[in-house]
Design a protein around this motif. Sequence first.
Motif, PDB file in Angstrom:
ATOM      1  N   GLU A  13       0.822  -1.204   0.000  1.00 40.86           N
ATOM      2  CA  GLU A  13       0.000   0.000   0.000  1.00 40.86           C
ATOM      3  C   GLU A  13       0.862   1.263   0.000  1.00 40.86           C
ATOM      4  O   GLU A  13       0.613   2.200  -0.773  1.00 40.86           O
ATOM      5  CB  GLU A  13      -0.923   0.004   1.221  1.00 40.86           C
ATOM      6  CG  GLU A  13      -1.896   1.144   1.219  1.00 40.86           C
ATOM      7  CD  GLU A  13      -2.864   1.049   2.394  1.00 40.86           C
ATOM      8  OE1 GLU A  13      -3.553   2.050   2.615  1.00 40.86           O
ATOM      9  OE2 GLU A  13      -2.933   0.001   3.061  1.00 40.86           O
ATOM     10  N   VAL A  14       1.899   1.298   0.822  1.00 39.60           N
ATOM     11  CA  VAL A  14       2.783   2.462   0.888  1.00 39.60           C
ATOM     12  C   VAL A  14       3.530   2.636  -0.427  1.00 39.60           C
ATOM     13  O   VAL A  14       3.656   3.754  -0.943  1.00 39.60           O
ATOM     14  CB  VAL A  14       3.768   2.324   2.067  1.00 39.60           C
ATOM     15  CG1 VAL A  14       4.861   3.367   1.986  1.00 39.60           C
ATOM     16  CG2 VAL A  14       3.028   2.430   3.388  1.00 39.60           C
ATOM     17  N   THR A  15       3.994   1.546  -1.009  1.00 37.38           N
ATOM     18  CA  THR A  15       4.714   1.607  -2.284  1.00 37.38           C
ATOM     19  C   THR A  15       3.804   2.133  -3.390  1.00 37.38           C
ATOM     20  O   THR A  15       4.209   2.975  -4.196  1.00 37.38           O
ATOM     21  CB  THR A  15       5.249   0.216  -2.664  1.00 37.38           C
ATOM     22  OG1 THR A  15       6.061  -0.269  -1.601  1.00 37.38           O
ATOM     23  CG2 THR A  15       6.060   0.275  -3.935  1.00 37.38           C
ATOM     24  N   VAL A  17       1.168   4.078  -3.073  1.00 33.40           N
ATOM     25  CA  VAL A  17       0.895   5.494  -2.840  1.00 33.40           C
ATOM     26  C   VAL A  17       2.089   6.343  -3.259  1.00 33.40           C
ATOM     27  O   VAL A  17       1.932   7.402  -3.871  1.00 33.40           O
ATOM     28  CB  VAL A  17       0.541   5.733  -1.349  1.00 33.40           C
ATOM     29  CG1 VAL A  17       0.519   7.214  -1.028  1.00 33.40           C
ATOM     30  CG2 VAL A  17      -0.806   5.105  -1.031  1.00 33.40           C
ATOM     31  N   LEU A  18       3.294   5.892  -2.948  1.00 29.88           N
ATOM     32  CA  LEU A  18       4.492   6.665  -3.288  1.00 29.88           C
ATOM     33  C   LEU A  18       4.771   6.692  -4.790  1.00 29.88           C
ATOM     34  O   LEU A  18       5.324   7.665  -5.297  1.00 29.88           O
ATOM     35  CB  LEU A  18       5.711   6.099  -2.554  1.00 29.88           C
ATOM     36  CG  LEU A  18       5.733   6.323  -1.042  1.00 29.88           C
ATOM     37  CD1 LEU A  18       6.937   5.611  -0.437  1.00 29.88           C
ATOM     38  CD2 LEU A  18       5.756   7.796  -0.703  1.00 29.88           C
ATOM     39  N   LEU A  19       4.396   5.648  -5.502  1.00 32.84           N
ATOM     40  CA  LEU A  19       4.702   5.571  -6.939  1.00 32.84           C
ATOM     41  C   LEU A  19       3.593   6.118  -7.828  1.00 32.84           C
ATOM     42  O   LEU A  19       3.833   6.347  -9.019  1.00 32.84           O
ATOM     43  CB  LEU A  19       4.998   4.125  -7.331  1.00 32.84           C
ATOM     44  CG  LEU A  19       6.299   3.550  -6.796  1.00 32.84           C
ATOM     45  CD1 LEU A  19       6.441   2.112  -7.246  1.00 32.84           C
ATOM     46  CD2 LEU A  19       7.492   4.371  -7.230  1.00 32.84           C
ATOM     47  N   THR A  20       2.411   6.346  -7.288  1.00 36.05           N
ATOM     48  CA  THR A  20       1.288   6.780  -8.115  1.00 36.05           C
ATOM     49  C   THR A  20       1.574   8.101  -8.822  1.00 36.05           C
ATOM     50  O   THR A  20       1.417   8.209 -10.036  1.00 36.05           O
ATOM     51  CB  THR A  20       0.010   6.906  -7.269  1.00 36.05           C
ATOM     52  OG1 THR A  20      -0.294   5.620  -6.746  1.00 36.05           O
ATOM     53  CG2 THR A  20      -1.151   7.406  -8.103  1.00 36.05           C
TER      54      THR A  20
END
Length: 57
Positions: A13-15, A17-20
């Motif tokens: 989930e964090v990955t 959000v950071l890559l979107t």
Amino acid sequence: MRATDVLADPLVEVTAVLLTVPIVELYALLWRAGVLEVRLPASKRRPAEVPALRPVG
């Protein structure tokens, strides 16, 4: 149990959000540079069903 009750893996989930944002920006850059071509899907209506556009005035 509903699908919304299941929590996603926190690392995934964090990955995501950071890559979107960078992925969207890269897509826009490639589109503006002419590397990507965006096409609309073809109309499934027959030509007789498509209304003719006429200029106003």
